[in-house]
Each structure stands twice: as structure tokens, then as C-alpha cells.
Scaffold this active site. Structure first.
Site, PDB file in Angstrom:
ATOM      1  N   GLU A  27      -7.061   2.082  -0.410  1.00  0.00           N
ATOM      2  CA  GLU A  27      -7.236   3.427   0.164  1.00  0.00           C
ATOM      3  C   GLU A  27      -6.406   3.556   1.440  1.00  0.00           C
ATOM      4  O   GLU A  27      -6.104   2.550   2.097  1.00  0.00           O
ATOM      5  CB  GLU A  27      -8.732   3.628   0.472  1.00  0.00           C
ATOM      6  CG  GLU A  27      -9.057   4.981   1.074  1.00  0.00           C
ATOM      7  CD  GLU A  27     -10.547   5.324   1.044  1.00  0.00           C
ATOM      8  OE1 GLU A  27     -11.359   4.445   0.722  1.00  0.00           O
ATOM      9  OE2 GLU A  27     -10.867   6.487   1.344  1.00  0.00           O
ATOM     10  N   ASN A  68     -13.716  11.949  -6.146  1.00  0.00           N
ATOM     11  CA  ASN A  68     -14.380  10.698  -5.755  1.00  0.00           C
ATOM     12  C   ASN A  68     -15.682  11.042  -5.051  1.00  0.00           C
ATOM     13  O   ASN A  68     -15.717  11.937  -4.199  1.00  0.00           O
ATOM     14  CB  ASN A  68     -13.469   9.918  -4.791  1.00  0.00           C
ATOM     15  CG  ASN A  68     -14.194   8.755  -4.122  1.00  0.00           C
ATOM     16  OD1 ASN A  68     -14.462   7.733  -4.752  1.00  0.00           O
ATOM     17  ND2 ASN A  68     -14.535   8.907  -2.848  1.00  0.00           N
ATOM     18  N   GLU A  69     -16.742  10.345  -5.403  1.00  0.00           N
ATOM     19  CA  GLU A  69     -18.051  10.544  -4.763  1.00  0.00           C
ATOM     20  C   GLU A  69     -18.315  12.033  -4.539  1.00  0.00           C
ATOM     21  O   GLU A  69     -18.558  12.492  -3.416  1.00  0.00           O
ATOM     22  CB  GLU A  69     -18.163   9.723  -3.470  1.00  0.00           C
ATOM     23  CG  GLU A  69     -18.086   8.230  -3.754  1.00  0.00           C
ATOM     24  CD  GLU A  69     -18.514   7.301  -2.623  1.00  0.00           C
ATOM     25  OE1 GLU A  69     -18.697   7.770  -1.481  1.00  0.00           O
ATOM     26  OE2 GLU A  69     -18.678   6.101  -2.895  1.00  0.00           O
ATOM     27  N   TYR A 102     -22.387  -0.719  -3.409  1.00  0.00           N
ATOM     28  CA  TYR A 102     -22.030  -1.714  -2.397  1.00  0.00           C
ATOM     29  C   TYR A 102     -23.240  -2.586  -2.097  1.00  0.00           C
ATOM     30  O   TYR A 102     -24.378  -2.108  -2.116  1.00  0.00           O
ATOM     31  CB  TYR A 102     -21.572  -1.023  -1.109  1.00  0.00           C
ATOM     32  CG  TYR A 102     -20.173  -0.439  -1.228  1.00  0.00           C
ATOM     33  CD1 TYR A 102     -19.054  -1.249  -1.074  1.00  0.00           C
ATOM     34  CD2 TYR A 102     -19.973   0.913  -1.507  1.00  0.00           C
ATOM     35  CE1 TYR A 102     -17.766  -0.728  -1.186  1.00  0.00           C
ATOM     36  CE2 TYR A 102     -18.690   1.434  -1.620  1.00  0.00           C
ATOM     37  CZ  TYR A 102     -17.592   0.604  -1.459  1.00  0.00           C
ATOM     38  OH  TYR A 102     -16.317   1.109  -1.580  1.00  0.00           O
ATOM     39  N   GLU A 119     -15.908   1.133  -7.378  1.00  0.00           N
ATOM     40  CA  GLU A 119     -16.070   0.615  -6.009  1.00  0.00           C
ATOM     41  C   GLU A 119     -17.260  -0.328  -6.017  1.00  0.00           C
ATOM     42  O   GLU A 119     -18.377   0.081  -6.338  1.00  0.00           O
ATOM     43  CB  GLU A 119     -16.283   1.748  -4.997  1.00  0.00           C
ATOM     44  CG  GLU A 119     -15.021   2.545  -4.726  1.00  0.00           C
ATOM     45  CD  GLU A 119     -15.163   3.569  -3.618  1.00  0.00           C
ATOM     46  OE1 GLU A 119     -15.955   3.350  -2.675  1.00  0.00           O
ATOM     47  OE2 GLU A 119     -14.466   4.605  -3.701  1.00  0.00           O
ATOM     48  N   GLN A 171     -12.136  -3.565  -0.744  1.00  0.00           N
ATOM     49  CA  GLN A 171     -10.830  -3.106  -1.147  1.00  0.00           C
ATOM     50  C   GLN A 171      -9.859  -4.274  -1.091  1.00  0.00           C
ATOM     51  O   GLN A 171     -10.221  -5.337  -0.609  1.00  0.00           O
ATOM     52  CB  GLN A 171     -10.382  -1.971  -0.237  1.00  0.00           C
ATOM     53  CG  GLN A 171     -11.299  -0.753  -0.285  1.00  0.00           C
ATOM     54  CD  GLN A 171     -10.702   0.485   0.372  1.00  0.00           C
ATOM     55  OE1 GLN A 171      -9.552   0.519   0.777  1.00  0.00           O
ATOM     56  NE2 GLN A 171     -11.525   1.528   0.501  1.00  0.00           N
TER      57      GLN A 171
END
Ligand code: AHR
Length: 521
Positions: free
Chosen positions: A54, A201-202, A270, A325, A374
Site C-alpha cells: 500500500e 476496499n473495506e 488482523y 489482508e 504488508q
């Protein structure tokens, strides 16, 4: 923590002083793992081993990209040492430009003469000024250097349908059109043919704070115009998916988006101890380790439940579950920009990565893509850089050890894991996955999550005959151990002798918080 079994079968757990427990002791029981050869088992898609880059902190700028005037050896501004290290991992795909950044990104700002590119402010990540010097050509050419498939995240939150449709035409159309003419004018004749496209995204958060119903409609509209310009059927459209256990999000999207518009459905999870108090990446307690692993192993439940919802609407498993992710998230390293998400990477991260990849492998019938967050200098990175120096993290070494599973056939396993117990809470101590590749090589990856006890595993290979067995281990003295710029090779895989084959049975000892990869033919 010690467990006592009393005569009447009542299991009593006695908590004793943590310091006294630091020495390694072994599990008295052996875990029996059965590996089955099943013809209809799925292939583990190589795309499970994907990465994410990113425009965040030092991932792109001062990470991958140093510019072509840098003293650091580079190709068109991209660091050669990073390219070489990632090629060794055989990274199958790379997601870009975000993340939250993607829904603020206007791709036309990043093409054409450098001195004419507008600047923008990276509002999500540190409020820094983005000069757009790394754009579409830079990223897609870098993917060619890396021999990896690009996965572009389109801007739905603040972009337009036309803008995203133009991006697809710019990158993918070989014929004559306004966008392909513009591409040629900017120096690239042949299209790159980008296959993977994220539609936002999201969307439930930084991508626009939409409801699932609203996003499903937006998705349908975008998907209609994000077409495969050459009608080769080559585009995979991926919907912005749920956050962790938001099963309603998955249900709503699966119910409302027609199958022919949906190639993949994302999921983000996460491993965070507590969003308000994430804990240090290196100085952590056993309690914090246990919590991180609790969050990491939750991935098993998440993919099982999201996949079950997908099965209801897509019983033939046409739509991929794309965990684009995942990884550990801690406090940023002291003295660094809080918006840059720079963190060190220890044996805790290696255990997290090994166990998570085993979960993905074992769910290869539905999980067909995943992206560690990432790649460089951000969150659970495989590479950290400091000026001209570069280090490979323990997570890098897990990706390297596990690359043997890419596109290999899954060998389904069955076992009952012993428990790793802390403060009266327990987790499965052992994680295993196995595969057989096209050359007939069998690989079994095993993780011992337990921070103190070694575990003994007996593998029943069933009808598989496996000879010439070798093994590698990733281990270290303490969970907090990591590679640093002063000691970059403290942790790296080594050949392992802690196994024996007797009467057709393979017995393996896995040290605490370690990862073992067995290979045989
Ligand atoms: O990976 C960091 C951020 O985490 C991404 O930009 C976003 O998608 C997620 O919330």
C-alpha cells in the site's frame, strides 16, 4: 502451568509461577497425525501466498521504490535486493495501491510526465504529501520484474465508475481506444492484462462506511462496467469483504450479487490483542503472545463460517474466498511516525504465519487467494529496510519454507491437537497441513504454538509411501528473538534432525514456538 490428572479422571489445572515455567519440557503424549491420499482433494492455489503493498509509510516510497537516482542498486527506481528476495519467495500476486489508500487514489494522477503529476495528501496514513511519482506503469512494470500477478484495488469510495472502467481499459486493452492510446503515449505499447481487480476496499469502513445492502448495489453497478475488454474471460472481480466475523456482510453480498459478476469475496482479519492497546512488537509477555495466537487461530473459525455461508449460495464453490489482508498488528516502533505502521517481526510472527498458512491450505477448496499485510516496512512485513540495508524477517523465512505448497495437491489430515494452556484458557498447540506436488514430493508443515512445551508428532502416512525424508526448522531461543540490522541472520531455517522413521512411522519432535517442514518422496 502444569496439568494433573487425578484418579477419578478429573482434570485439575494448577497455575504455578510463570518464571519457573520458562524451561522447556516435553508433552508426555504423542499426537497422532493421519495423512490421507484423496483423489478429489483440492489444489492449494499459489495465490494463497500473495502479498500486499500500500502507499502507506515506507512500503512503497523508501521501501520498494527509491527512485532511479538513488545510490541503492535499482531497476527503474525499484530496489534490486527486494526484487531478488521476493523472487526467491515466488510471490504469486501483489495487491496495490491499498488498503484504505485505494479509495482515495485517482490513478490518472500517477501517469504521464513526472513534473506534471499532481500531489495529494495521504489522509489515512500520516497526512504526508504523495507526489504520485510511483504510479500505474511503475507498479505494473515492477510486477513484471517480480514475475508476479498484479492485483489492483479500484477506488469506489471517492472515485467513479467511469474512472475505474478507464483504468481497466488503460491496462488491459490491446486495440485502439482513448485509454490504450494514452497508455501508448506514456510509453507502453502492449497491455499488461491485469487479471485481479478489487472493487473497493473495506467498504464498511475507510472505503465509504457503507451498509452491506448499499455496497452490494454499488458493486453490481461497478462490476457491470468493469469489463474484460478483449472478452477473454480473463478478469476476476473481487468484492470488498467482511471484517473478521461480520457474517451478515458475507450473507448480504452472496445473496444480492449475481454469481456471474463475482469472482471473489474478500475477508480481512488482523491478529490484534486490543485495538486500543496493541502491545509492543518485540517486548511482549506470554499473556500477550497467547492473545495474539488466540486471534490468529480464530482464522480457522472465520474461514469455516464465511465459507459455509458462501456454500449456501454457491454450492459449486465458484466464488473464491480472498483473505486479502491478514497478519499481526502491534504498536509502531518507538520514534517512528504513528501513521506509518512500522513494526519489528519476531518468532511470534513466524508462528502466526505458519499456523495461518496451514489454515488456508486446509481450506483450499474455498480460500484461493490471500495477502499478507504488508510486504515491506509495514505491519507483518517479510522485508524491513533501513537506508541501503535490508533484512529478511522470520515471516519471510516461513513464506520461503512454505512456498513448496504453492499449486500442490492438498493431502487432507486428521489429528486431535494437545492443548496449549495459559491462565485457564486453552488453544490447540499443534497446527499441520500437507501437500503433494507435481514432482511427487510430499511436504508436511507443522507448527508448535506452545511457548514452553515441545511436542512429539507421529505421522501415519497411510497409503502414501514416502522415502528420503529431510526436514527444516525455524526456531530460536526466545519468542521475542528477531532479525535486526546489526544481526540480520539470527533467525533463519536450518536443517533439522529431530525426526526418526521406525517401522513405517515418522516421529517428529517440534520444539516450542517452532515451525518444522518435512519433505519426502
Ligand atoms: O493494512 C493497513 C490497513 O488495514 C489497510 O489500509 C486497511 O484496508 C486495513 O484496515
Amino acid at each position: 502451568m502444569v496439568e494433573f490428572k487425578f484418579k477419578n479422571g478429573f482434570l485439575k489445572v494448577l497455575v504455578i509461577n510463570f518464571i519457573a515455567c520458562l524451561s522447556v519440557y516435553s508433552q508426555d503424549k504423542t499426537t497422532l497425525v493421519t495423512i490421507n491420499k484423496t483423489e478429489d482433494a483440492p489444489v492449494i492455489s499459489k495465490h494463497i501466498y500473495g502479498h500486499f503493498a500500500e502507499h502507506l509509510g515506507r512500503c512503497i516510497y523508501d521501501g520498494f521504490f527509491v527512485g532511479d537516482t538513488s545510490k541503492i542498486a535499482n531497476t527503474n527506481g525499484v530496489r534490486n535486493d527486494i526484487v531478488e528476495a521476493l523472487k526467491k519467495l515466488q510471490i504469486p500476486n501483489l495487491r496495490w495501491p491499498g488498503g484504505c489508500f485505494a479509495d482515495t487514489y485517482h490513478w490518472k494522477d500517477g501517469i504521464g510526465p513526472l513534473d506534471q503529476r499532481p500531489t495529494i495528501v495521504n489522509t489515512w496514513w500520516g497526512g504526508v504529501t504523495e507526489d504520485n511519482s510511483f504510479g500505474t506503469h511503475d507498479f505494473l512494470n515492477m510486477c513484471e520484474l517480480l514475475e508476479t500477478e498484479p492485483y489492483l484495488s479500484g477506488n469506489v469510495g471517492s472515485g467513479t465508475v467511469q474512472e475505474l472502467a478507464d483504468w481497466v481499459q488503460y491496462t488491459n486493452f490491446g486495440g485502439k481506444s482513448p485509454m490504450s492510446d494514452l497508455r501508448k503515449k506514456n510509453g507502453r505499447n502492449e497491455p499488461w492484462k491485469v487479471k485481479y481487480w478489487g472493487i473497493g476496499n473495506e467498504a464498511w469502513g475507510c472505503g465509504g462506511n457503507m451498509t452491506a445492502d448499499y455496497y452490494a448495489n454499488e458493486y453490481r453497478k461497478y462490476a457491470t462496467f468493469i469489463s474484460d475488454w478483449e472478452n477473454t474471460g480473463g478478469i476476476v472481480r473481487i468484492a470488498s469483504g467482511a471484517s473478521s466475523d461480520d457474517y451478515n456482510w458475507t450473507e448480504t453480498l452472496m445473496k444480492n450479487i449475481p454469481r456471474n459478476m463475482l469472482g471473489g469475496l474478500a475477508l480481512h482479519h488482523y491478529s490484534v490483542i486490543d485495538w486500543k492497546k496493541k502491545g509492543d512488537a518485540v517486548s511482549f509477555t506470554e499473556e500477550q503472545y497467547f492473545k495474539t495466537m488466540t486471534e490468529a487461530l480464530k482464522m480457522e473459525e472465520l474461514v469455516t463460517k464465511h465459507a459455509a455461508i458462501m456454500d449456501k449460495y454457491d454450492p459449486n464453490k465458484k466464488v473464491d474466498l480472498v483473505v486479502d489482508e491478514w497478519g499481526g498488528w502491534y504498536e509502531v516502533e518507538k520514534g517512528t511516525n504513528p501513521g506509518f505502521l512500522y513494526q519489528q517481526n519476531t518468532m511470534r510472527d513466524a508462528v502466526l504465519a505458519g499456523a495461518t498458512l496451514n489454515i488456508f491450505n486446509n481450506h483450499a477448496d474455498r480460500v484461493r487467494m490471500a495477502n499478507l499485510a504488508q510486504c515491506v516496512n509495514v505491519l507483518q512485513a517479510v522485508i524491513l529496510t533501513k537506508e541501503a540495508k535490508m533484512i529478511l524477517t522470520p515471516t519471510y523465512h516461513i513464506m520461503e519454507m512454505y512456498k513448496v505448497h504453492q499449486d500442490a495437491k492438498l493431502l487432507p489430515i486428521a489429528f486431535e491437537s494437545p492443548l496449549y494452556t495459559f491462565n485457564n484458557e486453552s488453544l490447540p498447540a499443534i497446527s499441520v497441513s500437507a501437500s503433494k506436488d507435481n514432482n511427487g514430493l510430499v511436504h508436511v508443515s507443522m507448527v508448535n504454538v506452545d511457548s514452553k512445551k515441545e511436542n512429539k508428532i507421529e505421522i501415519d502416512l497411510n497409503e502414501l509411501t514416502v522415502k528420503n525424508i529431510t526436514a527444516k526448522v525455524l526456531t530460536s531461543k526466545t519468542l521475542q528473538d528477531h532479525n535486526s540490522f546489526d544481526n540480520p541472520t539470527k533467525i533463519q531455517p536450518t536443517n533439522y534432525k529431530g525426526f526418526e522413521v521406525k517401522k513405517g512411522k515418522l516421529t517428529v519432535i517440534i520444539p516450542p514456538f517452532s515451525i518444522v517442514m518435512i519433505e519426502g518422496k
